[in-house]
Scaffold this motif. Structure first.
Motif, mmCIF file in Angstrom:
data_model
loop_
_atom_site.group_PDB
_atom_site.id
_atom_site.type_symbol
_atom_site.label_atom_id
_atom_site.label_comp_id
_atom_site.label_asym_id
_atom_site.label_seq_id
_atom_site.Cartn_x
_atom_site.Cartn_y
_atom_site.Cartn_z
ATOM 1 N N MET A 164 0.825 -1.204 0.000
ATOM 2 C CA MET A 164 0.000 0.000 0.000
ATOM 3 C C MET A 164 0.863 1.260 0.000
ATOM 4 O O MET A 164 0.628 2.188 -0.783
ATOM 5 N N ILE A 165 1.867 1.294 0.860
ATOM 6 C CA ILE A 165 2.735 2.472 0.956
ATOM 7 C C ILE A 165 3.460 2.720 -0.364
ATOM 8 O O ILE A 165 3.512 3.851 -0.868
ATOM 9 N N ARG A 166 4.000 1.671 -0.947
ATOM 10 C CA ARG A 166 4.759 1.809 -2.201
ATOM 11 C C ARG A 166 3.867 2.229 -3.357
ATOM 12 O O ARG A 166 4.232 3.096 -4.165
ATOM 13 N N LEU A 167 2.690 1.622 -3.449
ATOM 14 C CA LEU A 167 1.763 1.980 -4.523
ATOM 15 C C LEU A 167 1.257 3.411 -4.374
ATOM 16 O O LEU A 167 1.105 4.126 -5.373
ATOM 17 N N ALA A 168 0.994 3.824 -3.140
ATOM 18 C CA ALA A 168 0.523 5.196 -2.904
ATOM 19 C C ALA A 168 1.568 6.208 -3.353
ATOM 20 O O ALA A 168 1.239 7.235 -3.964
ATOM 21 N N LYS A 169 2.837 5.927 -3.073
ATOM 22 C CA LYS A 169 3.913 6.835 -3.478
ATOM 23 C C LYS A 169 4.030 6.892 -5.001
ATOM 24 O O LYS A 169 4.225 7.965 -5.579
ATOM 25 N N GLU A 170 3.907 5.739 -5.641
ATOM 26 C CA GLU A 170 4.016 5.710 -7.099
ATOM 27 C C GLU A 170 2.836 6.426 -7.748
ATOM 28 O O GLU A 170 3.000 7.190 -8.707
#
Length: 249
Positions: A164-170
């Motif tokens: 979730m954190i990585r996708l949100a940043k991308e």
């Protein structure tokens, strides 16, 4: 468990939710659709269950469309699911007849004022998502405590949380204006007028980028109008689909 669940027998419609919620966000909307006219296909879990990069999610969805859809599907997405709907329309136009995009990122970052989530206990997670609910919805009662528990339990898993954190940043860095002109199929932007996560104004300014874009604003609704105003959301989609079918017959 299968990633997708399908019901009905007709024009295929693929529903893709976002980072936080599973297929239950579409429950009220899909109940209005005739299962003899449409095949309703829903991705079961939040997108965070399936990868940590948008490219991974794209490839999973492309594989599904290529293997499971004979001709073309209509793709409907909320939040990051909306961004993926645009991505699919651009990547495999031969499999996408039209798209409906709601609350997608891609027009700049937004600060909700609650800070990023932290990995912790289920109760801490539930509190953060409870605070998020206050930002996402005009009518907070449309999300039940049971649904909040489902989200909190899902993100108590470390892998899902980090995805979730990585996708949100991308997603925060994604430039939707670069992809909209490349889409050849009809596009419906279906937005809540009080969406604080992905405000409607920048999307209104994107309309000249593609003559295929239609805009429908649902009043007194936030980031997920399919939950707050399901009947109006469905009526907008139904009208859009019929106009698409008339144009292509």
């Amino acid at each position: 468990m299968e990633s997708f669940k399908s019901e009905g027998n007709g024009i295929p419609i693929l529903f893709i939710s976002g980072l936080f919620a599973g297929d239950w966000i579409w429950g009220d909307v899909t109940s209005y659709f005739s299962k003899t006219q449409y095949t309703i296909i829903r991705l079961r879990e939040p997108l965070s269950a399936y990868g940590h990069k948008i490219s991974e999610l794209r490839e999973m969805l492309i594989q599904f469309l290529n293997e499971s859809i004979k001709d073309k599907a209509i793709v409907i997405g909320n939040s990051l699911g909306g961004l993926l709907a645009m991505d699919l329309a651009s990547s495999i136009p031969e499999k996408v007849a039209a798209i409906v995009v709601s609350g997608a990122p891609g027009m700049g970052s937004t600060n909700l004022g609650i800070g990023p989530p932290k990995m912790g206990s289920k109760e801490e997670s539930k509190k953060w998502f409870g605070d998020l609910r206050e930002k996402l919805f005009v009518n907070r009662q449309c999300v039940t405590d049971e649904q909040l528990d489902l989200v909190s339990e899902f993100f108590s898993d470390r892998r899902s949380f980090l995805n979730m954190i990585r996708l949100a940043k991308e997603a925060d860095k994604y430039d939707a204006k670069s992809i909209l002109p490349k889409i050849e199929c009809p596009i419906l932007l279906l937005w809540g007028d009080q969406d604080k996560v992905s405000p409607i104004e920048p999307w209104k300014s994107s309309i000249p980028l593609n003559p295929q874009i239609q805009l429908k604003v649902i009043e007194n609704s936030g980031h997920s109008p399919m939950m707050e105003k399901p009947r109006e959301f469905w009526e907008s989609i139904e009208s859009f689909i019929k106009s698409v079918l008339v144009h292509h017959t």
